[in-house]
Scaffold this active site. Sequence first.
Site, PDB file in Angstrom:
ATOM      1  N   GLU A  35     -73.492  70.262 -62.168  1.00  0.00           N
ATOM      2  CA  GLU A  35     -72.929  69.387 -61.132  1.00  0.00           C
ATOM      3  C   GLU A  35     -73.600  68.013 -61.168  1.00  0.00           C
ATOM      4  O   GLU A  35     -74.809  67.926 -61.374  1.00  0.00           O
ATOM      5  CB  GLU A  35     -73.122  70.034 -59.751  1.00  0.00           C
ATOM      6  CG  GLU A  35     -72.384  71.358 -59.631  1.00  0.00           C
ATOM      7  CD  GLU A  35     -72.486  71.990 -58.246  1.00  0.00           C
ATOM      8  OE1 GLU A  35     -73.044  71.352 -57.326  1.00  0.00           O
ATOM      9  OE2 GLU A  35     -72.003  73.128 -58.094  1.00  0.00           O
ATOM     10  N   GLU A  54     -63.618  68.932 -57.713  1.00  0.00           N
ATOM     11  CA  GLU A  54     -63.457  69.822 -56.552  1.00  0.00           C
ATOM     12  C   GLU A  54     -63.394  69.038 -55.246  1.00  0.00           C
ATOM     13  O   GLU A  54     -64.161  68.088 -55.035  1.00  0.00           O
ATOM     14  CB  GLU A  54     -64.656  70.793 -56.502  1.00  0.00           C
ATOM     15  CG  GLU A  54     -64.619  71.703 -55.278  1.00  0.00           C
ATOM     16  CD  GLU A  54     -65.595  72.859 -55.335  1.00  0.00           C
ATOM     17  OE1 GLU A  54     -66.337  72.999 -56.334  1.00  0.00           O
ATOM     18  OE2 GLU A  54     -65.612  73.642 -54.364  1.00  0.00           O
ATOM     19  N   ASP A  69     -72.290  78.699 -64.999  1.00  0.00           N
ATOM     20  CA  ASP A  69     -72.910  77.662 -64.175  1.00  0.00           C
ATOM     21  C   ASP A  69     -74.419  77.646 -64.362  1.00  0.00           C
ATOM     22  O   ASP A  69     -75.077  78.701 -64.299  1.00  0.00           O
ATOM     23  CB  ASP A  69     -72.633  77.943 -62.688  1.00  0.00           C
ATOM     24  CG  ASP A  69     -71.456  77.159 -62.169  1.00  0.00           C
ATOM     25  OD1 ASP A  69     -71.147  76.085 -62.730  1.00  0.00           O
ATOM     26  OD2 ASP A  69     -70.835  77.620 -61.193  1.00  0.00           O
ATOM     27  N   LYS A  93     -71.899  74.741 -67.286  1.00  0.00           N
ATOM     28  CA  LYS A  93     -71.378  73.731 -66.362  1.00  0.00           C
ATOM     29  C   LYS A  93     -72.519  73.277 -65.457  1.00  0.00           C
ATOM     30  O   LYS A  93     -73.321  74.096 -65.023  1.00  0.00           O
ATOM     31  CB  LYS A  93     -70.229  74.320 -65.529  1.00  0.00           C
ATOM     32  CG  LYS A  93     -69.714  73.371 -64.441  1.00  0.00           C
ATOM     33  CD  LYS A  93     -68.362  73.808 -63.887  1.00  0.00           C
ATOM     34  CE  LYS A  93     -68.426  74.891 -62.853  1.00  0.00           C
ATOM     35  NZ  LYS A  93     -69.184  74.551 -61.639  1.00  0.00           N
ATOM     36  N   ASP A 117     -71.677  79.966 -59.998  1.00  0.00           N
ATOM     37  CA  ASP A 117     -72.761  80.279 -59.052  1.00  0.00           C
ATOM     38  C   ASP A 117     -72.186  80.636 -57.684  1.00  0.00           C
ATOM     39  O   ASP A 117     -72.927  81.016 -56.775  1.00  0.00           O
ATOM     40  CB  ASP A 117     -73.789  79.137 -58.979  1.00  0.00           C
ATOM     41  CG  ASP A 117     -73.185  77.808 -58.569  1.00  0.00           C
ATOM     42  OD1 ASP A 117     -71.962  77.724 -58.385  1.00  0.00           O
ATOM     43  OD2 ASP A 117     -73.965  76.840 -58.416  1.00  0.00           O
ATOM     44  N   SER A 118     -70.837  80.574 -57.554  1.00  0.00           N
ATOM     45  CA  SER A 118     -70.169  81.124 -56.369  1.00  0.00           C
ATOM     46  C   SER A 118     -70.434  82.618 -56.243  1.00  0.00           C
ATOM     47  O   SER A 118     -70.152  83.213 -55.210  1.00  0.00           O
ATOM     48  CB  SER A 118     -68.665  80.862 -56.434  1.00  0.00           C
ATOM     49  OG  SER A 118     -68.139  81.317 -57.663  1.00  0.00           O
TER      50      SER A 118
END
Length: 273
Positions: A116, A183, A85, A114, A46-47
Amino acid sequence: MTLSALAIRSRKRARGDAPLVMVTAYDEPSARYADEAGVDLILVGDSVANVVMGHEDTLHVTVEDMCHHVRAVAAARPTAHVVADLPWLSYHLGVDESVRNAAALVRAGAQSVKLEGGRVRLGVVRALLDAEIPVMGHLGLTPQSVLAFGGFKVQAKTRDAVEAITLDARALQDEGAYAIVIEGVPSLVGTHVTQALAIPTIGIGAGPDTDGQVLVWHDLLGLSGRTPAKFVRRYADLGAATVEALRHYAEDVRAGTFPDESEAYANPDGLFD
Ligand code: KIV
């Protein structure tokens, strides 16, 4: 043969395995180049919000945005494992919606997703695994928590925080996650969490001892146009090379030297007789 989540799950440096190499990619050419370079995993991160769409944080991408980029990456048919993501708010509103959103990413071409967060996400992780979708975790400086964290700040700097991230990592592993991105933590925390797990950790700003490393495409290649974070190593300056090439092109067009005869189609005989 594509690297499966199951094969990745057992990769630990402590057992003598080679470190896992992951890089982000958001389109077909970059996925093709990454695959040609032999990376193990391609993360459609999602970057994309920051490095492609120009946002300050990752909170502005939707499942539709992510599917668009996953489809482009999958079109390269990479051998590398493609993980996508789940964007912010796509897995926070209930397990059914989370599974539906993850399934959309899988149908777009991802082989795993993925998300978070740690213990707070276990219900979602279980539901995704029940739907046969492999899950990668992401702990530490989780960018989707930027508002809650009050900025992009290194995490796990106290003993309590280290204990919390270790418990989160173990819980994700025990629930069935196949790997965890760590991270933005002190390097000893990266080492500690890696040693606490039987599944691989993939670090970004987590020191040299994790079971793999991940970098963002634009950071690694000098395309981000911003001062890189401390943990970034730039392997090329494609930003400068791109400006140079475009400047050269503009000069040639303005000087009338592009295109020349070799770059034009031949005229059929008698066309203007
Ligand atoms: O979106 C992303 O690029 C990521 C990496 C920073 C791990 O999640």
